[in-house]
Design a protein around this motif. Structure first.
Motif, PDB file in Angstrom:
ATOM      1  N   SER A  52     -19.171  -3.942  23.283  1.00 39.97           N
ATOM      2  CA  SER A  52     -18.448  -5.073  22.688  1.00 39.97           C
ATOM      3  C   SER A  52     -18.457  -6.308  23.591  1.00 39.97           C
ATOM      4  O   SER A  52     -17.457  -7.017  23.700  1.00 39.97           O
ATOM      5  N   GLY A  53     -19.580  -6.548  24.223  1.00 36.63           N
ATOM      6  CA  GLY A  53     -19.722  -7.740  25.051  1.00 36.63           C
ATOM      7  C   GLY A  53     -19.269  -7.582  26.478  1.00 36.63           C
ATOM      8  O   GLY A  53     -19.306  -8.540  27.261  1.00 36.63           O
ATOM      9  N   GLY A  54     -18.833  -6.383  26.850  1.00 42.17           N
ATOM     10  CA  GLY A  54     -18.399  -6.176  28.226  1.00 42.17           C
ATOM     11  C   GLY A  54     -19.525  -6.370  29.219  1.00 42.17           C
ATOM     12  O   GLY A  54     -19.309  -6.809  30.348  1.00 42.17           O
ATOM     13  N   VAL A  55     -20.740  -6.035  28.814  1.00 41.29           N
ATOM     14  CA  VAL A  55     -21.931  -6.212  29.644  1.00 41.29           C
ATOM     15  C   VAL A  55     -22.997  -6.858  28.771  1.00 41.29           C
ATOM     16  O   VAL A  55     -23.241  -6.411  27.640  1.00 41.29           O
ATOM     17  N   ALA A  56     -23.646  -7.907  29.265  1.00 39.41           N
ATOM     18  CA  ALA A  56     -24.655  -8.613  28.468  1.00 39.41           C
ATOM     19  C   ALA A  56     -25.814  -9.038  29.346  1.00 39.41           C
ATOM     20  O   ALA A  56     -25.668  -9.224  30.556  1.00 39.41           O
TER      21      ALA A  56
END
Length: 224
Positions: free
Chosen positions: A120-124
């Motif tokens: 959920s966007g924690g790592v991108a």
């Protein structure tokens, strides 16, 4: 009343400790599906972030290779036209000409730009340029103790040669960073929580017995 307050306080502490234990237990285990989303651009057309199906997502600690569908450039063009004003549609002819030149001429203008996000966007990842007909994306995902801590992506030459331009070939590669033993840490937290609960219950039981014990009657030494 005092016993009730103590019980309520102990119950609150118990919930807090159990919440900490559950947070430790919520880390990924091998084979778990890691929520994955992709964001792509082609020329001046951009598709919004889109959550991938489970079969296209990364699986924790399992290297894999998947073919992620790409949006149709015609659909992106239509969506862009719907989002801009009527006056801007006069630029359609020039935009179509530039897109056609980029498509047939190849090079940077004909390539896709892609970015991926996990958990959920924690790592991108950062944006990466990729020629989907000749290259695939290699994503290295770093993890520690069941948690994602980073991701890097780059385009590499595809082994198959010419690829299907309707798909984006993606390799997920997992890299473990050394850290504390997550399993032992979780067991330690669980044992500490049980020990704390036991001590609280024993303390409350002793307090309740002392409060319920009737006061000693004072014996008079005076003679009647």
């Amino acid at each position: 009343m005092l016993v009730s307050r103590r019980i309520a306080r102990a119950f609150g502490w118990t919930l807090m400790v159990l919440e900490m234990v559950m947070q430790g237990a919520s880390a990924f285990r091998e084979g778990d599906v890691v929520p994955t989303a992709r964001h792509v651009r082609w020329a001046d057309l951009e598709a919004p972030w889109e959550d991938l199906l489970a079969r296209h997502c990364a699986r924790f600690k399992q290297d894999s290779r998947v073919a992620v569908p790409l949006p149709k450039t015609e659909e992106l063009q239509k969506r862009k036209e719907e989002n801009i004003g009527l006056s801007q549609k006069l630029l359609r002819g020039r935009m179509d000409a530039e897109a056609a030149a980029a498509e047939h001429g190849g090079g940077e203008k004909g390539a896709w730009r892609a970015a991926f996000a996990f958990e959920s966007g924690g790592v991108a990842t950062s944006w990466t340029l990729v020629d989907v007909e000749k290259q695939e994306l290699l994503i290295k995902i770093q993890h520690r103790d069941g948690n994602l801590i980073g991701a890097e992506m780059r385009a590499v030459q595809a082994a198959e040669g010419v690829l299907d331009r309707e798909y984006l070939l993606v390799q997920y590669q997992w890299i473990e960073e050394k850290g504390t033993d997550g399993t032992r840490g979780l067991l330690w937290m669980s044992a500490s929580a049980l020990l704390m609960i036991t001590v609280m219950l024993v303390h409350l039981g002793r307090s309740a017995l002392l409060e319920e014990k009737p006061p000693r009657q004072r014996v008079s030494t005076k003679s009647e």
